[in-house]
Design a protein around this motif. Structure first.
Motif, PDB file in Angstrom:
ATOM      1  N   UNK A 190       0.604  -1.526  -0.305  1.00 44.18           N
ATOM      2  CA  UNK A 190      -0.020  -0.005  -0.449  1.00 44.18           C
ATOM      3  C   UNK A 190       0.881   1.046  -0.308  1.00 44.18           C
ATOM      4  N   UNK A 191       0.321   2.039  -0.560  1.00 41.21           N
ATOM      5  CA  UNK A 191       0.963   3.781  -1.310  1.00 41.21           C
ATOM      6  C   UNK A 191       1.322   3.968   0.755  1.00 41.21           C
ATOM      7  N   UNK A 192       0.538   4.411   1.968  1.00 41.70           N
ATOM      8  CA  UNK A 192       1.094   4.731   2.872  1.00 41.70           C
ATOM      9  C   UNK A 192       1.845   3.839   3.834  1.00 41.70           C
ATOM     10  N   UNK A 193       2.377   3.008   2.919  1.00 44.92           N
ATOM     11  CA  UNK A 193       3.870   1.724   3.355  1.00 44.92           C
ATOM     12  C   UNK A 193       4.936   2.729   2.840  1.00 44.92           C
ATOM     13  N   UNK A 194       4.373   2.842   1.027  1.00 44.32           N
ATOM     14  CA  UNK A 194       5.952   3.114   0.837  1.00 44.32           C
ATOM     15  C   UNK A 194       6.218   4.665   1.150  1.00 44.32           C
ATOM     16  N   UNK A 195       4.848   5.570   1.518  1.00 46.66           N
ATOM     17  CA  UNK A 195       5.824   6.901   1.817  1.00 46.66           C
ATOM     18  C   UNK A 195       6.532   6.907   2.824  1.00 46.66           C
ATOM     19  N   UNK A 196       6.263   5.575   4.249  1.00 50.65           N
ATOM     20  CA  UNK A 196       7.038   6.158   5.055  1.00 50.65           C
ATOM     21  C   UNK A 196       8.525   5.175   4.730  1.00 50.65           C
ATOM     22  N   UNK A 197       8.464   5.050   3.242  1.00 51.62           N
ATOM     23  CA  UNK A 197      10.311   4.233   3.713  1.00 51.62           C
ATOM     24  C   UNK A 197      10.994   5.872   2.405  1.00 51.62           C
ATOM     25  N   UNK A 198      12.358   5.576   2.330  1.00 53.44           N
ATOM     26  CA  UNK A 198      13.344   6.590   1.750  1.00 53.44           C
ATOM     27  C   UNK A 198      14.643   5.382   1.010  1.00 53.44           C
ATOM     28  N   UNK A 199      14.056   4.548  -0.243  1.00 57.68           N
ATOM     29  CA  UNK A 199      15.003   4.186  -0.767  1.00 57.68           C
ATOM     30  C   UNK A 199      16.224   4.731  -1.465  1.00 57.68           C
ATOM     31  N   UNK A 200      17.113   4.724  -0.987  1.00 57.64           N
ATOM     32  CA  UNK A 200      18.149   5.084  -1.546  1.00 57.64           C
ATOM     33  C   UNK A 200      19.725   3.942  -1.833  1.00 57.64           C
ATOM     34  N   UNK A 201      20.353   4.743  -2.501  1.00 60.21           N
ATOM     35  CA  UNK A 201      21.321   3.363  -3.165  1.00 60.21           C
ATOM     36  C   UNK A 201      23.024   4.311  -2.054  1.00 60.21           C
ATOM     37  N   UNK A 202      23.074   3.181  -0.941  1.00 62.91           N
ATOM     38  CA  UNK A 202      24.211   3.060   0.000  1.00 62.91           C
ATOM     39  C   UNK A 202      25.126   2.087  -0.408  1.00 62.91           C
ATOM     40  N   UNK A 203      26.575   2.064  -0.570  1.00 58.49           N
ATOM     41  CA  UNK A 203      27.757   1.598  -0.011  1.00 58.49           C
ATOM     42  C   UNK A 203      28.539   1.397   1.303  1.00 58.49           C
ATOM     43  N   UNK A 204      28.010   0.733   1.759  1.00 56.97           N
ATOM     44  CA  UNK A 204      28.365   0.708   3.511  1.00 56.97           C
ATOM     45  C   UNK A 204      29.589   1.565   3.755  1.00 56.97           C
ATOM     46  N   UNK A 205      30.825   1.000   2.423  1.00 59.96           N
ATOM     47  CA  UNK A 205      32.471   1.181   2.781  1.00 59.96           C
ATOM     48  C   UNK A 205      32.322   2.594   1.723  1.00 59.96           C
ATOM     49  N   UNK A 206      31.728   3.357   1.343  1.00 61.92           N
ATOM     50  CA  UNK A 206      31.771   5.218   1.690  1.00 61.92           C
ATOM     51  C   UNK A 206      32.176   5.411   2.381  1.00 61.92           C
ATOM     52  N   UNK A 207      33.356   6.369   1.657  1.00 63.20           N
ATOM     53  CA  UNK A 207      33.960   6.765   3.354  1.00 63.20           C
ATOM     54  C   UNK A 207      33.095   8.096   3.963  1.00 63.20           C
ATOM     55  N   UNK A 208      31.656   8.575   2.918  1.00 57.70           N
ATOM     56  CA  UNK A 208      30.994   9.480   3.879  1.00 57.70           C
ATOM     57  C   UNK A 208      29.541   8.617   3.676  1.00 57.70           C
ATOM     58  N   UNK A 209      29.190   9.022   5.051  1.00 59.07           N
ATOM     59  CA  UNK A 209      27.139   9.064   4.806  1.00 59.07           C
ATOM     60  C   UNK A 209      26.880   9.562   4.790  1.00 59.07           C
TER      61      UNK A 209
END
Ligand SMILES: C[S@@+](CC[C@H](N)C(=O)[O-])C[C@H]1O[C@@H](n2cnc3c(N)ncnc32)[C@H](O)[C@@H]1O
Length: 277
Positions: A190-209
């Motif tokens: 449901x849309x109301x669940x999607x709206x709670x989440x921001x998906x983004x790409x992140x390599x956990x080993x990036x120098x900064x978050x």
């Protein structure tokens, strides 16, 4: 077809490590062969050096290379006791603080984990009568799984799923459901669940978050550390502790641990850790 000798396999193993820190052990060379065959099936590189040069030059190819080497196994309400802990212990005490709540899911794969968090958060708000704003940030290194996660569409066999009882009572609050037959169920989040989440790409080993220190109340880091070497696991864990508020909760996967990290924690068992001062 690319010819792969031991040297070529080692070069690939090193490149995977360089780009993602995923450590493929020597006994899994057959897996490298299969996956590289999948990646290069419509390409005509005559040797590994040529492929590796192209990966260094072409960001899109480098990303495809990473995508093909990730392992994305996940499920809704996997290790469901973590969602019960979130529902029964963590969220009620956060609701009492009357402020927005932030949750980080740092290897979210195809999305079942952050959507399970969102279902739990929505249900908790209902039963505890809370109007708290709950923001979930879900990240992964793999761009393909992030696309699936954003779509929120899944096909599964309901007989093979084991979800907490309350999810079945509320299921129509969370998903639009179409049953093709008793073994094949299509779920659309449901849309109301999607709206709670921001998906983004992140390599956990990036120098900064892209987050502030002590930004999150809760961090899910489950079933991803197992792919990294011990030192790399410790590097990620100390960065995640930096992002966690004091008294915040960290959930790890069933075969993961904190090693001898110099962070004061209270251990509740079942890979549930509370950050102390
Ligand atoms: C086995 S899945 C676990 C999914 C989910 N956390 C769960 O427990 O069901 C591991 C995920 O970690 C991601 N991953 C691997 N290396 C990563 C890295 N360096 N940075 C971010 N995510 C990574 C993979 O793409 C994959 O989706």
């Amino acid at each position: 077809m690319l010819e792969l000798n031991e040297r070529g396999l080692n070069l690939l193993q090193n490149k995977i490590y360089e780009l993602s820190r995923i450590h493929i052990v020597d006994s899994k060379m057959a897996m490298i062969k299969n996956r590289i065959a999948k990646l290069t099936k419509d390409m005509d590189y005559s040797n590994i050096e040529e492929l590796l040069k192209a990966i260094d030059k072409d960001k899109k190819l480098a990303q495809e290379f990473i995508n093909v080497f990730t392992t994305n196994k996940t499920d809704f309400f996997r290790e469901s006791f973590h969602f019960e802990d979130l529902l029964d212990r963590v969220l009620p005490s956060l609701f009492a603080k009357n402020r927005p709540i932030k949750i980080f899911c740092c290897a979210s794969s195809t999305g079942q984990e952050p959507y399970s968090i969102a279902c739990t958060a929505l249900y908790a708000k209902k039963i505890y009568n809370s109007g708290a704003k709950i923001e979930i940030t879900a990240t992964d290194i793999d761009t393909e799984v992030l696309q699936i996660a954003k779509s929120g569409k899944y096909t599964l066999n309901p007989n093979l799923e084991k979800w907490p009882e309350w999810v079945y009572d509320e299921i129509n609050e969370f998903f639009d459901i179409q049953d093709e037959n008793p073994q094949v169920r299509h779920l659309s989040v449901k849309q109301k669940l999607k709206e709670m989440i921001t998906f983004r790409q992140l390599n956990l080993f990036n120098k900064t978050y892209p987050f502030l220190s002590q930004d999150f109340d809760v961090i899910f880091c489950r079933n991803v550390l197992i792919y990294f070497k011990k030192n790399d696991q410790m590097e990620i864990l100390s960065r995640l502790f930096g992002l966690l508020k004091i008294n915040g909760t960290l959930y790890l996967g069933h075969s993961e641990g904190l090693y001898d990290l110099d962070v004061e924690t209270e251990k509740l068992g079942r890979k549930i850790f509370i950050k102390k001062a």
